[in-house]
Design a protein around this motif. Structure first.
Motif, PDB file in Angstrom:
ATOM      1  N   GLU A  44       0.830  -1.112  -0.308  1.00 43.16           N
ATOM      2  CA  GLU A  44       0.042  -0.046   0.012  1.00 43.16           C
ATOM      3  C   GLU A  44       1.270   1.596   0.145  1.00 43.16           C
ATOM      4  N   PHE A  45       0.371   2.081  -0.452  1.00 43.78           N
ATOM      5  CA  PHE A  45       1.588   3.487  -1.508  1.00 43.78           C
ATOM      6  C   PHE A  45       0.443   4.229  -1.722  1.00 43.78           C
ATOM      7  N   PHE A  46       0.898   5.453  -1.019  1.00 42.19           N
ATOM      8  CA  PHE A  46       0.121   7.092  -1.513  1.00 42.19           C
ATOM      9  C   PHE A  46       0.655   7.578  -2.829  1.00 42.19           C
ATOM     10  N   ILE A  47       0.114   8.092  -3.649  1.00 45.49           N
ATOM     11  CA  ILE A  47       0.341   9.147  -4.873  1.00 45.49           C
ATOM     12  C   ILE A  47       0.064  10.381  -4.571  1.00 45.49           C
ATOM     13  N   ASP A  48       1.379  11.300  -4.567  1.00 45.37           N
ATOM     14  CA  ASP A  48       0.704  12.523  -3.952  1.00 45.37           C
ATOM     15  C   ASP A  48       0.680  13.538  -5.705  1.00 45.37           C
ATOM     16  N   THR A  49      -0.753  13.216  -6.043  1.00 45.50           N
ATOM     17  CA  THR A  49      -0.979  14.327  -6.904  1.00 45.50           C
ATOM     18  C   THR A  49      -2.369  14.108  -7.434  1.00 45.50           C
TER      19      THR A  49
END
Lengths: 86, 86
Positions: A44-49
């Motif tokens: 799991e991870f976040f993509i900052d866009t």
């Protein structure tokens, strides 16, 4: 901001020694009905866009180059827009 | 016969050095939007019984005793009846 979930699995034709080892332990503990254990990765991870296309592109490249080994693994993913975490 | 899918994740309060290491690699490759990578396990196996309760019991015990570390990990699972594979 997007939340990404990537599941990386070994191709079915590729042996899974880790799965075999865990299953031997299962037999020792009496879990005799357990068969064909295969172990993969759940990432799991976040993509900052806020641009879905850019997020998907970055996710695929990140998965191909760092999270999986394209020679013996496949990956599937899920991408979900989420509110910015402060 | 049941097909089980178990996802093992570190508790949010527990540091994830593997996730941190992969994310550093991401920065080096220019994936600057990737944040807060956390890596868990995705496990698939079959349980050779037609009794759902017995299958669920065996799945839970197998997950608690072998597939996860209850001190720092939680698991979620999915159990699905499938046709017997010959």
């Amino acid at each position: 901001m997007f939340k990404a979930t990537v599941i990386v699995k070994r191709r079915p034709t590729i042996l899974d020694p880790q799965g075999k080892a865990v299953e031997q332990g299962a037999k020792l503990l009496g879990f005799n009905n357990v068969k064909n254990t295969r172990i993969g990765k759940y990432i799991e991870f976040f993509i900052d866009t806020d641009d879905r296309e850019a997020a998907e592109k970055e996710l695929k490249e990140y998965s191909e180059k760092l999270l999986s080994n394209p020679i013996m693994e496949d990956f599937e993913y899920h991408l979900e827009q989420v509110k910015q975490k402060n």
